[in-house]
Design an enzyme around this catalytic site. Structure first.
Site, PDB file in Angstrom:
ATOM      1  N   TYR A   1       8.928   9.090  -0.573  1.00 41.46           N
ATOM      2  CA  TYR A   1       8.403  10.340  -0.030  1.00 41.46           C
ATOM      3  C   TYR A   1       9.191  11.507  -0.593  1.00 41.46           C
ATOM      4  O   TYR A   1      10.421  11.444  -0.715  1.00 41.46           O
ATOM      5  CB  TYR A   1       8.473  10.365   1.507  1.00 41.46           C
ATOM      6  CG  TYR A   1       7.412   9.516   2.144  1.00 41.46           C
ATOM      7  CD1 TYR A   1       6.102   9.961   2.238  1.00 41.46           C
ATOM      8  CD2 TYR A   1       7.715   8.269   2.654  1.00 41.46           C
ATOM      9  CE1 TYR A   1       5.119   9.181   2.812  1.00 41.46           C
ATOM     10  CE2 TYR A   1       6.740   7.471   3.238  1.00 41.46           C
ATOM     11  CZ  TYR A   1       5.441   7.944   3.313  1.00 41.46           C
ATOM     12  OH  TYR A   1       4.469   7.160   3.885  1.00 41.46           O
TER      13      TYR A   1
ATOM     14  N   TYR B   1       0.764   5.132  -8.494  1.00 38.89           N
ATOM     15  CA  TYR B   1       1.123   3.729  -8.712  1.00 38.89           C
ATOM     16  C   TYR B   1       0.282   3.098  -9.823  1.00 38.89           C
ATOM     17  O   TYR B   1       0.801   2.324 -10.631  1.00 38.89           O
ATOM     18  CB  TYR B   1       1.035   2.935  -7.408  1.00 38.89           C
ATOM     19  CG  TYR B   1       2.100   3.363  -6.429  1.00 38.89           C
ATOM     20  CD1 TYR B   1       3.451   3.264  -6.755  1.00 38.89           C
ATOM     21  CD2 TYR B   1       1.765   3.913  -5.201  1.00 38.89           C
ATOM     22  CE1 TYR B   1       4.439   3.692  -5.884  1.00 38.89           C
ATOM     23  CE2 TYR B   1       2.747   4.339  -4.317  1.00 38.89           C
ATOM     24  CZ  TYR B   1       4.081   4.229  -4.662  1.00 38.89           C
ATOM     25  OH  TYR B   1       5.055   4.660  -3.808  1.00 38.89           O
TER      26      TYR B   1
END
Length: 176
Positions: free
Chosen positions: A98, A143
């Site tokens: 994060y 990702y």
């Protein structure tokens, strides 16, 4: 961008970790979830006693990303029994990456991701895996850009809301 420092987090960082965890989770998911479910998750998911236990677990590790002494993001990885789901000895789980909203797009997340890969290689893991909310398109693209592919799904409870996470995996080469 100033010099980014990524350092291991310890017990002394628990309150700072709690603050960055709550703030980044709120920034990332508040607009897509009810206030009640967010409040419930932030209270339990980032409770100080829970974070302290995670910080002391030998299979978990946290890393803080700092710019000019201010924490701007963090990483949590798990191995062995600390993994949230698969618990494979030959794997490393990225549980959290994060970054504060104002620092997104400045390669902080990429640097934290690279830290996770370095840890996986040090552990001689065969693969890295993670769960990402199916509605978090930005994270999914991140990702995928880094070579992860979806292989399954699981349920993540945010308060009383059962949400679907995509489980994604990145095989690592055996040439450490």
């Amino acid at each position: 961008m100033e010099h980014l420092i990524i350092r291991p987090a310890g017990i002394a960082d628990a309150e700072q970790l709690q603050q960055i965890g709550r703030q980044t989770f709120q920034e990332t998911f508040a607009a897509s979830n009810s206030e009640e479910n967010m409040r419930a998750y932030l209270a339990t998911g980032f409770a100080l006693d829970k974070l302290m236990a995670e910080l002391q677990h030998p299979g978990s590790a946290f890393y803080l990303a700092e710019l000019a002494g201010a924490v701007v993001g963090y990483l949590k990885v798990n191995t062995g029994a600390a993994q949230t789901e698969l618990q494979a000895e030959n794997a490393l789980e990225i549980e959290r990456i994060y970054v504060l909203q104002q620092y997104q797009g400045q390669h902080v997340g990429q640097r934290l991701y690279e830290q996770a890969l370095a840890l996986a290689r040090q552990a001689r893991a065969d693969y890295v895996w993670l769960g990402v909310w199916e509605e978090n398109r930005r994270a999914i693209r991140f990702y995928q850009k880094n070579g992860f592919v979806a292989f399954d799904k699981h349920v993540f409870c945010l308060g009383t809301d059962e949400q679907t996470d995509l489980m994604m995996k990145l095989p690592l080469t055996a040439s450490y």
